[in-house]
Design a protein around this motif. Structure first.
Motif, PDB file in Angstrom:
ATOM      1  N   ALA A  90     -16.131 -26.145   3.588  1.00 43.66           N
ATOM      2  CA  ALA A  90     -16.411 -25.875   5.079  1.00 43.66           C
ATOM      3  C   ALA A  90     -18.163 -25.168   5.332  1.00 43.66           C
ATOM      4  CB  ALA A  90     -15.300 -24.962   5.700  1.00 43.66           C
ATOM      5  N   THR A  91     -17.960 -25.313   6.265  1.00 40.13           N
ATOM      6  CA  THR A  91     -19.405 -24.654   7.214  1.00 40.13           C
ATOM      7  C   THR A  91     -19.300 -23.628   7.694  1.00 40.13           C
ATOM      8  OG1 THR A  91     -21.019 -26.012   7.826  1.00 40.13           O
ATOM      9  CG2 THR A  91     -20.927 -26.254   5.430  1.00 40.13           C
ATOM     10  N   ILE A  92     -20.309 -22.943   8.592  1.00 43.44           N
ATOM     11  CA  ILE A  92     -20.168 -22.138  10.037  1.00 43.44           C
ATOM     12  C   ILE A  92     -21.948 -22.393  10.075  1.00 43.44           C
ATOM     13  CG2 ILE A  92     -18.804 -20.767   9.461  1.00 43.44           C
ATOM     14  CD1 ILE A  92     -20.315 -18.519   9.332  1.00 43.44           C
ATOM     15  N   MET A  93     -22.263 -22.003  11.287  1.00 42.79           N
ATOM     16  CA  MET A  93     -23.883 -22.493  11.052  1.00 42.79           C
ATOM     17  C   MET A  93     -24.529 -22.188  10.377  1.00 42.79           C
ATOM     18  SD  MET A  93     -25.750 -21.638  15.066  1.00 42.79           S
ATOM     19  CE  MET A  93     -26.675 -20.148  14.632  1.00 42.79           C
ATOM     20  N   ASP A  94     -24.483 -20.556   9.258  1.00 41.73           N
ATOM     21  CA  ASP A  94     -25.761 -20.392   9.187  1.00 41.73           C
ATOM     22  C   ASP A  94     -25.228 -20.249   7.239  1.00 41.73           C
ATOM     23  OD1 ASP A  94     -24.737 -18.368   9.863  1.00 41.73           O
ATOM     24  OD2 ASP A  94     -26.467 -17.376  10.280  1.00 41.73           O
ATOM     25  N   LEU A  95     -23.682 -20.783   7.142  1.00 43.15           N
ATOM     26  CA  LEU A  95     -24.066 -19.898   5.554  1.00 43.15           C
ATOM     27  C   LEU A  95     -22.482 -20.969   5.504  1.00 43.15           C
ATOM     28  CD1 LEU A  95     -23.153 -16.047   6.751  1.00 43.15           C
ATOM     29  CD2 LEU A  95     -24.253 -17.756   4.966  1.00 43.15           C
ATOM     30  N   ALA A  96     -21.840 -20.832   4.346  1.00 42.04           N
ATOM     31  CA  ALA A  96     -20.785 -21.579   3.606  1.00 42.04           C
ATOM     32  C   ALA A  96     -19.873 -20.958   4.335  1.00 42.04           C
ATOM     33  CB  ALA A  96     -20.987 -21.527   2.076  1.00 42.04           C
ATOM     34  N   GLY A  97     -19.190 -21.844   5.139  1.00 40.74           N
ATOM     35  CA  GLY A  97     -17.376 -21.521   4.986  1.00 40.74           C
ATOM     36  C   GLY A  97     -16.459 -20.986   3.860  1.00 40.74           C
ATOM     37  N   GLY A  98     -15.053 -21.296   4.271  1.00 39.32           N
ATOM     38  CA  GLY A  98     -14.251 -20.884   3.538  1.00 39.32           C
ATOM     39  C   GLY A  98     -12.788 -21.020   3.674  1.00 39.32           C
ATOM     40  N   LEU A  99     -11.471 -20.820   3.265  1.00 39.40           N
ATOM     41  CA  LEU A  99     -10.453 -20.568   3.264  1.00 39.40           C
ATOM     42  C   LEU A  99     -10.359 -18.579   3.015  1.00 39.40           C
ATOM     43  CD1 LEU A  99      -7.445 -21.891   3.617  1.00 39.40           C
ATOM     44  CD2 LEU A  99      -7.479 -21.544   1.483  1.00 39.40           C
ATOM     45  N   GLY A 100      -9.746 -18.320   4.452  1.00 38.05           N
ATOM     46  CA  GLY A 100      -9.333 -16.880   4.616  1.00 38.05           C
ATOM     47  C   GLY A 100      -8.033 -16.278   4.490  1.00 38.05           C
ATOM     48  N   SER A 101      -7.584 -15.434   4.058  1.00 41.67           N
ATOM     49  CA  SER A 101      -6.263 -15.073   4.605  1.00 41.67           C
ATOM     50  C   SER A 101      -6.290 -13.433   4.201  1.00 41.67           C
ATOM     51  CB  SER A 101      -5.210 -15.602   3.572  1.00 41.67           C
ATOM     52  OG  SER A 101      -3.801 -15.348   4.175  1.00 41.67           O
ATOM     53  N   ALA A 102      -4.662 -12.840   5.569  1.00 43.60           N
ATOM     54  CA  ALA A 102      -5.285 -10.947   5.268  1.00 43.60           C
ATOM     55  C   ALA A 102      -3.751 -11.292   6.072  1.00 43.60           C
ATOM     56  CB  ALA A 102      -6.326 -10.622   6.527  1.00 43.60           C
ATOM     57  N   SER A 103      -3.581  -9.896   5.926  1.00 41.79           N
ATOM     58  CA  SER A 103      -2.081  -9.830   6.456  1.00 41.79           C
ATOM     59  C   SER A 103      -1.728  -7.847   6.957  1.00 41.79           C
ATOM     60  CB  SER A 103      -0.541  -9.463   4.898  1.00 41.79           C
ATOM     61  OG  SER A 103      -0.791  -8.421   3.958  1.00 41.79           O
ATOM     62  N   CYS A 104      -0.590  -7.893   7.605  1.00 41.71           N
ATOM     63  CA  CYS A 104       0.161  -5.977   7.485  1.00 41.71           C
ATOM     64  C   CYS A 104       1.188  -6.358   8.093  1.00 41.71           C
ATOM     65  CB  CYS A 104      -1.227  -5.904   9.512  1.00 41.71           C
ATOM     66  SG  CYS A 104      -0.103  -7.331  10.743  1.00 41.71           S
ATOM     67  N   VAL A 105       1.392  -5.230   7.854  1.00 39.55           N
ATOM     68  CA  VAL A 105       2.979  -4.799   7.878  1.00 39.55           C
ATOM     69  C   VAL A 105       2.746  -3.363   8.961  1.00 39.55           C
ATOM     70  CG1 VAL A 105       4.629  -3.959   7.144  1.00 39.55           C
ATOM     71  CG2 VAL A 105       3.292  -5.024   5.703  1.00 39.55           C
ATOM     72  N   LEU A 106       3.895  -3.905  10.352  1.00 35.85           N
ATOM     73  CA  LEU A 106       4.172  -3.550  11.486  1.00 35.85           C
ATOM     74  C   LEU A 106       4.467  -1.791  11.803  1.00 35.85           C
ATOM     75  CD1 LEU A 106       4.099  -5.610  14.536  1.00 35.85           C
ATOM     76  CD2 LEU A 106       2.133  -5.055  13.091  1.00 35.85           C
ATOM     77  N   ALA A 107       4.741  -1.261  11.740  1.00 37.01           N
ATOM     78  CA  ALA A 107       5.938   0.389  12.072  1.00 37.01           C
ATOM     79  C   ALA A 107       7.389  -0.230  11.942  1.00 37.01           C
ATOM     80  CB  ALA A 107       4.999   0.979  13.239  1.00 37.01           C
ATOM     81  N   ASN A 108       7.691  -1.059  12.741  1.00 34.73           N
ATOM     82  CA  ASN A 108       8.580  -1.773  12.783  1.00 34.73           C
ATOM     83  C   ASN A 108       8.705  -2.431  11.550  1.00 34.73           C
ATOM     84  OD1 ASN A 108       7.532  -3.848  12.973  1.00 34.73           O
ATOM     85  ND2 ASN A 108       8.654  -4.349  15.735  1.00 34.73           N
ATOM     86  N   GLY A 109       8.252  -2.587  10.454  1.00 33.83           N
ATOM     87  CA  GLY A 109       8.699  -2.863   9.256  1.00 33.83           C
ATOM     88  C   GLY A 109       8.298  -4.627   9.507  1.00 33.83           C
ATOM     89  N   VAL A 110       8.328  -5.722  10.620  1.00 35.23           N
ATOM     90  CA  VAL A 110       7.976  -7.202  10.403  1.00 35.23           C
ATOM     91  C   VAL A 110       6.302  -7.061   9.635  1.00 35.23           C
ATOM     92  CG1 VAL A 110       6.813  -8.509  11.929  1.00 35.23           C
ATOM     93  CG2 VAL A 110       9.253  -7.053  12.065  1.00 35.23           C
TER      94      VAL A 110
END
Length: 326
Positions: free
Chosen positions: A153-173
């Motif tokens: 993958a690429t973006i306009m001016d750089l290499a793109g890539g595969l990304g991931s992230a997560s979060c845990v909410l106050a209600n436990g979800v």
């Protein structure tokens, strides 16, 4: 809002991710697999999408759950990655029961990486094998950056890539995001500061602070219409109907717009799948649904920045080469 233990979409219990790539091809595929079928939905905002089996994700369709979701490079050829995943799932005995047959339900989406310098002179479509290999590799931990569907993958001016992230909410979800970043727009300014910086947690993509926006943005280089697309999945362990999952996908597009400038252009096929495993009923279906949408957008913005931050050099230089000295 805090990240899950892996800061990956697989912090949503019951989900696994597998990557496969071909270095000579400079392309790959990524699969999100559920331990069991899960509710899924989709929302498309780009003008040039490439998809498989997305019509069945509408809330009024017969099938309400899927076995896996696939992201792939390869443009229209890459849609065959989902066929490889379907074959593998059938061998596992997975799929929607129809009489004595099982039909795996595997929607997918693709990005364009056919002009990235890889060897595209195949005589037989390689993406079915890549999809099957990604399925075989599915686990709770997986590579980011130059990996899977983001390998070329690429973006306009750089290499793109595969990304991931997560979060845990106050209600436990738990909420997570997975994305292959191949955008026409930019994810950072000329100093390497990410547009998604307002959502960064613990310096996860460099900690450089807010980017400077350029209101006079213009494309440069030889990027042409039809060569760009950012494809993503947002997931949660909340119990959602297909209609509620659709709304989460819609809200998640806000994260794409915050991280990529510009996004959702007529030349991009920007798309977000949503997945819900159903482990946690919503205590407040109205306000909790709103919280889920906001969390999905924040996670997706972070995942986009992480995918570019962790990418290696390819047909375009990597972020770390240009801004961190390699």
């Amino acid at each position: 809002m805090k990240p899950g233990p892996r800061n990956l979409i697989t912090d949503v219990a019951g989900l696994r991710v597998g990557n496969a790539a071909d270095e000579g091809l400079r392309s790959g595929a990524t699969v999100l697999l559920g331990d069991r079928p899960f509710t899924a939905a989709v929302h498309v905002m780009g003008g040039a999408p490439g998809t498989r089996e997305t019509d069945l994700l509408a809330p009024d369709r017969l099938v309400q759950e899927v076995d896996a979701l696939v992201l792939s490079g390869g443009s229209a050829f890459g849609l065959d990655a989902a066929s490889g995943v379907t074959d593998g799932l059938r061998d596992m005995g997975r799929g929607f029961a129809v009489g004595d047959q099982r039909v795996p339900i595997v929607p997918g989406a693709i990005l364009f990486d056919l002009l990235n310098g890889g060897d595209k002179g195949w005589t037989a479509n390689p993406y079915g094998a890549l999809g099957r290999a990604a399925l075989a590799a599915a686990g709770e931990d997986f590579a980011l950056g130059t990996a899977g569907a983001g390998f070329g993958a690429t973006i306009m001016d750089l290499a793109g890539g595969l990304g991931s992230a997560s979060c845990v909410l106050a209600n436990g979800v738990t909420v997570g995001a997975l994305v292959a970043v191949n955008a026409l727009g930019r994810v950072c300014d000329d100093e390497g500061r990410f547009h998604a910086s307002a959502y960064e947690i613990a310096g996860e993509f460099g900690g450089r602070g807010p980017a400077t926006l350029d209101p006079e943005w213009e494309p440069y280089g030889d990027r042409a219409p039809g060569q760009s697309t950012t494809i993503a999945i947002v997931a949660t362990d909340a119990a959602l109907t297909q209609a509620q999952a659709t709304r989460m996908a819609v809200a998640a597009h806000d994260g794409m717009a915050r991280a990529i400038v510009p996004s959702h252009t007529p030349m991009d096929g920007d798309l977000v799948f949503a997945a819900a495993t159903g482990a946690h009923p919503l205590a407040d279906p109205v306000w909790d649904a709103l919280r889920l949408g906001h969390a999905a957008a924040a996670c997706l913005a972070r995942a986009i920045a992480r995918g570019v931050h962790l990418a290696g050099d390819g047909s375009l230089p990597a972020w770390r080469t240009r801004f961190s000295g390699g």
